[in-house]
Design an enzyme around this catalytic site. Structure first.
Site, PDB file in Angstrom:
ATOM      1  CB  CYS A  85      -0.994  -0.041   1.152  1.00  0.00           C
ATOM      2  SG  CYS A  85      -2.351   1.130   0.928  1.00  0.00           S
ATOM      3  CG  HIS A 202      -3.441  -3.458   3.313  1.00  0.00           C
ATOM      4  ND1 HIS A 202      -2.482  -2.797   4.040  1.00  0.00           N
ATOM      5  CD2 HIS A 202      -4.131  -2.504   2.654  1.00  0.00           C
ATOM      6  CE1 HIS A 202      -2.582  -1.500   3.834  1.00  0.00           C
ATOM      7  NE2 HIS A 202      -3.575  -1.288   2.993  1.00  0.00           N
ATOM      8  CD  GLU A 204      -0.809  -5.275   6.001  1.00  0.00           C
ATOM      9  OE1 GLU A 204      -0.562  -5.856   4.927  1.00  0.00           O
ATOM     10  OE2 GLU A 204      -1.148  -4.077   6.069  1.00  0.00           O
TER      11      GLU A 204
END
EC number: 6.3.5.3
Lengths: 225, 83
Positions: A85, A202, A204
């Site tokens: 990002c 993302h 994560e």
């Protein structure tokens, strides 16, 4: 082994990245950008957020932070580097990766779950998947539209450096599944070497089972294992 | 040394989508204006001391190249005047 998650002023996904990496068995810690990169790191994550308030262009200021010289040196030594990002925007602004991420075609911030098709499974970041796999990972960005000159785009494709493209749930690469107007629905790419990658979605945020959502992002993070 | 003001104008390359300009254009149309197209640009005014106008322009050019513009998506021009 320790992965350094670089915290800039305005980074806000650094803690999430550390937690997700820990979950897949990777020792990770946050490193404040002014402290420079520890010499013995085994990996680098440039996390999401709004470094320097997105002044000038998202990632433009952080790209010139002195720690990026360390990151560039580490990348040249073969240390794996992942930009997510805002980290992807920093990666392109610092020329670790080609192209640019700029204002979404909608001119709006978009926060939603998207489908990605794995375009090249023969990289550390995608080794956990098969080519053509469709994975689900969230995006959250206002400047995620991948732009690159036509010739350089053709080179990128020819060199098999596109990691992920936005697709529908069945893996079709169509305009409707493109959340931000990216050229060729590109969501993630490799740098000059396959150990350097950036992506707008993302991983994560799609790694911890407790969140009750997709954990498809674990595969990307397991490149650091 | 002379003090100059270098004006750096950074705009998207022709053909690169400008969603903010599109949105602004639509807003103007909603206000009843007639227009064919609208382009946006960022302008930076840099005051600096240099030996000559050419030296000032060179320095501003490098600023644009290295930070103010992103060559992947932007064109820019530099104009220099004595401050």
């Amino acid at each position: 082994m320790t992965v350094a998650v670089v915290t800039f002023g305005g980074s806000n996904c650094d803690r999430d990245a550390v937690r997700a990496l820990s979950h897949v068995g990777v020792d990770a810690e946050r490193v404040w950008h002014e402290d420079g990169l520890p010499s013995d790191v085994d990996g680098v994550v440039l996390p999401g957020g709004f470094s320097y308030g997105d002044y000038l262009r998202a990632g433009a200021m952080a790209a010139h932070s002195p720690i990026m010289n360390d990151v560039r040196d580490a990348a040249e030594d073969g240390v794996p580097v992942l930009g997510v990002c805002n980290g992807a925007q920093i990666g392109c602004e610092s020329k670790l990766t080609p192209g640019a991420f700029t204002t979404n075609a909608s001119a709006r911030f978009q926060c939603e779950s998207v489908h990605l098709r794995v375009e090249n499974a023969d990289t550390p970041w995608t080794a956990a998947y098969q080519e053509g796999d469709v994975i689900e990972i969230p995006i959250a960005h206002g400047e995620g539209r991948f732009e690159i000159g036509e010739e350089r785009y053709d080179d990128l494709v020819a060199e098999d450096r596109v990691l992920f493209r936005y697709c529908d749930a069945d893996g079709n690469i169509i305009e409707k599944a493109n959340p931000n107007g990216s050229r060729g629905n590109v969501a993630g790419i490799l740098g000059d070497r396959e150990t350097v990658a950036v992506m707008m979605p993302h991983p994560e945020r799609a790694s911890l089972p407790d969140l009750g959502r997709s954990v498809d992002g674990q595969g990307v993070l397991s490149a650091f294992v | 040394m002379t003090t100059y003001t270098a004006t750096v104008t950074v705009r998207l390359k022709r053909g690169v989508l400008d969603p903010e300009a599109e949105t602004t254009k639509r807003a103007l149309e909603r206000l009843g204006f007639e227009l064919d197209a609208l382009r946006s640009a960022d302008q930076f005014e840099v005051d600096l001391d240099a030996e000559s106008a050419e030296a000032a322009a060179d320095r501003a050019d490098e600023m644009a190249e290295r930070l103010l513009a992103n060559p992947t998506i932007h064109d820019y021009d530099v104009e220099v005047a004595e401050a």
